[in-house]
Write a protein that holds these residues in place. Structure first.
Motif, PDB file in Angstrom:
ATOM      1  N   LEU A  17      38.732-113.842  31.539  1.00 13.97           N
ATOM      2  CA  LEU A  17      38.857-114.732  30.292  1.00 13.97           C
ATOM      3  C   LEU A  17      40.457-115.197  30.346  1.00 13.97           C
ATOM      4  CD1 LEU A  17      37.141-113.374  27.329  1.00 13.97           C
ATOM      5  CD2 LEU A  17      36.434-115.425  28.825  1.00 13.97           C
ATOM      6  N   ASN A  18      40.855-116.067  29.939  1.00  8.02           N
ATOM      7  CA  ASN A  18      42.248-116.423  29.587  1.00  8.02           C
ATOM      8  C   ASN A  18      42.807-115.426  28.544  1.00  8.02           C
ATOM      9  OD1 ASN A  18      42.226-117.890  27.156  1.00  8.02           O
ATOM     10  ND2 ASN A  18      41.430-119.807  28.186  1.00  8.02           N
ATOM     11  N   THR A  20      44.263-115.996  25.496  1.00  5.96           N
ATOM     12  CA  THR A  20      44.003-116.470  24.282  1.00  5.96           C
ATOM     13  C   THR A  20      42.651-116.048  24.253  1.00  5.96           C
ATOM     14  OG1 THR A  20      45.421-118.216  24.468  1.00  5.96           O
ATOM     15  CG2 THR A  20      43.876-118.372  22.836  1.00  5.96           C
ATOM     16  N   ASP A  21      41.654-116.390  24.791  1.00  4.54           N
ATOM     17  CA  ASP A  21      40.043-115.978  24.625  1.00  4.54           C
ATOM     18  C   ASP A  21      39.852-114.498  24.575  1.00  4.54           C
ATOM     19  OD1 ASP A  21      39.595-118.629  24.620  1.00  4.54           O
ATOM     20  OD2 ASP A  21      38.591-118.659  26.396  1.00  4.54           O
ATOM     21  N   ARG A  22      40.834-113.688  25.432  1.00  5.52           N
ATOM     22  CA  ARG A  22      40.848-112.272  25.559  1.00  5.52           C
ATOM     23  C   ARG A  22      41.291-111.856  24.057  1.00  5.52           C
ATOM     24  NH1 ARG A  22      41.900-111.648  30.377  1.00  5.52           N
ATOM     25  NH2 ARG A  22      43.882-111.997  30.235  1.00  5.52           N
ATOM     26  N   ILE A  24      41.562-113.222  21.199  1.00  9.53           N
ATOM     27  CA  ILE A  24      40.474-113.614  20.120  1.00  9.53           C
ATOM     28  C   ILE A  24      39.499-112.583  19.966  1.00  9.53           C
ATOM     29  CG2 ILE A  24      38.690-115.071  19.421  1.00  9.53           C
ATOM     30  CD1 ILE A  24      40.547-117.510  20.540  1.00  9.53           C
ATOM     31  N   LEU A  25      38.942-112.335  21.019  1.00  9.99           N
ATOM     32  CA  LEU A  25      37.846-111.242  21.251  1.00  9.99           C
ATOM     33  C   LEU A  25      38.203-109.782  20.795  1.00  9.99           C
ATOM     34  CD1 LEU A  25      35.656-112.439  24.058  1.00  9.99           C
ATOM     35  CD2 LEU A  25      35.223-112.846  21.610  1.00  9.99           C
ATOM     36  N   ARG A  51      35.799-121.037  18.968  1.00  6.93           N
ATOM     37  CA  ARG A  51      36.018-120.418  20.288  1.00  6.93           C
ATOM     38  C   ARG A  51      35.478-119.090  20.347  1.00  6.93           C
ATOM     39  NH1 ARG A  51      35.402-121.848  24.705  1.00  6.93           N
ATOM     40  NH2 ARG A  51      36.074-120.067  26.240  1.00  6.93           N
ATOM     41  N   ARG A  52      35.388-118.191  19.189  1.00  8.87           N
ATOM     42  CA  ARG A  52      35.021-116.949  19.191  1.00  8.87           C
ATOM     43  C   ARG A  52      33.359-116.895  19.142  1.00  8.87           C
ATOM     44  NH1 ARG A  52      32.480-114.584  15.203  1.00  8.87           N
ATOM     45  NH2 ARG A  52      33.256-115.758  13.438  1.00  8.87           N
ATOM     46  N   LEU A  55      32.457-117.914  22.752  1.00 10.47           N
ATOM     47  CA  LEU A  55      32.789-116.867  23.801  1.00 10.47           C
ATOM     48  C   LEU A  55      31.866-115.757  23.681  1.00 10.47           C
ATOM     49  CD1 LEU A  55      36.529-116.570  23.334  1.00 10.47           C
ATOM     50  CD2 LEU A  55      35.541-117.054  25.404  1.00 10.47           C
TER      51      LEU A  55
END
Length: 66
Positions: A17-18, A20-22, A24-25, A51-52, A55
């Motif tokens: 993941l990029n 930002t996505d990482r 978020i999680l 997004r969450r 994902l």
């Protein structure tokens, strides 16, 4: 053994993941709400929510065999 394999699979997917996505999680996993995560990442709560959820669904599909 299965638990260890699952941990490795999750770590491998998170690594793809990029940032930002990482984030978020990881923040969500630490117990922060979308409302709390949004200002940390400079965006709106609705963006974090969308997004969450996307994902998590992606990860569920990729890790369904674990």
């Amino acid at each position: 053994m299965v638990k260890e394999d699952r941990k490795k699979a999750i770590a491998a997917e998170l690594a793809k993941l990029n940032e930002t996505d990482r984030q978020i999680l990881l923040l969500f996993n630490e117990g922060l709400s979308d409302y709390e995560i949004a200002p940390k990442l400079g965006t709106y709560q609705v963006n974090i929510y969308r997004r969450r959820t996307a994902l998590i669904e992606e990860l569920k599909k990729k890790l369904k065999d674990f």
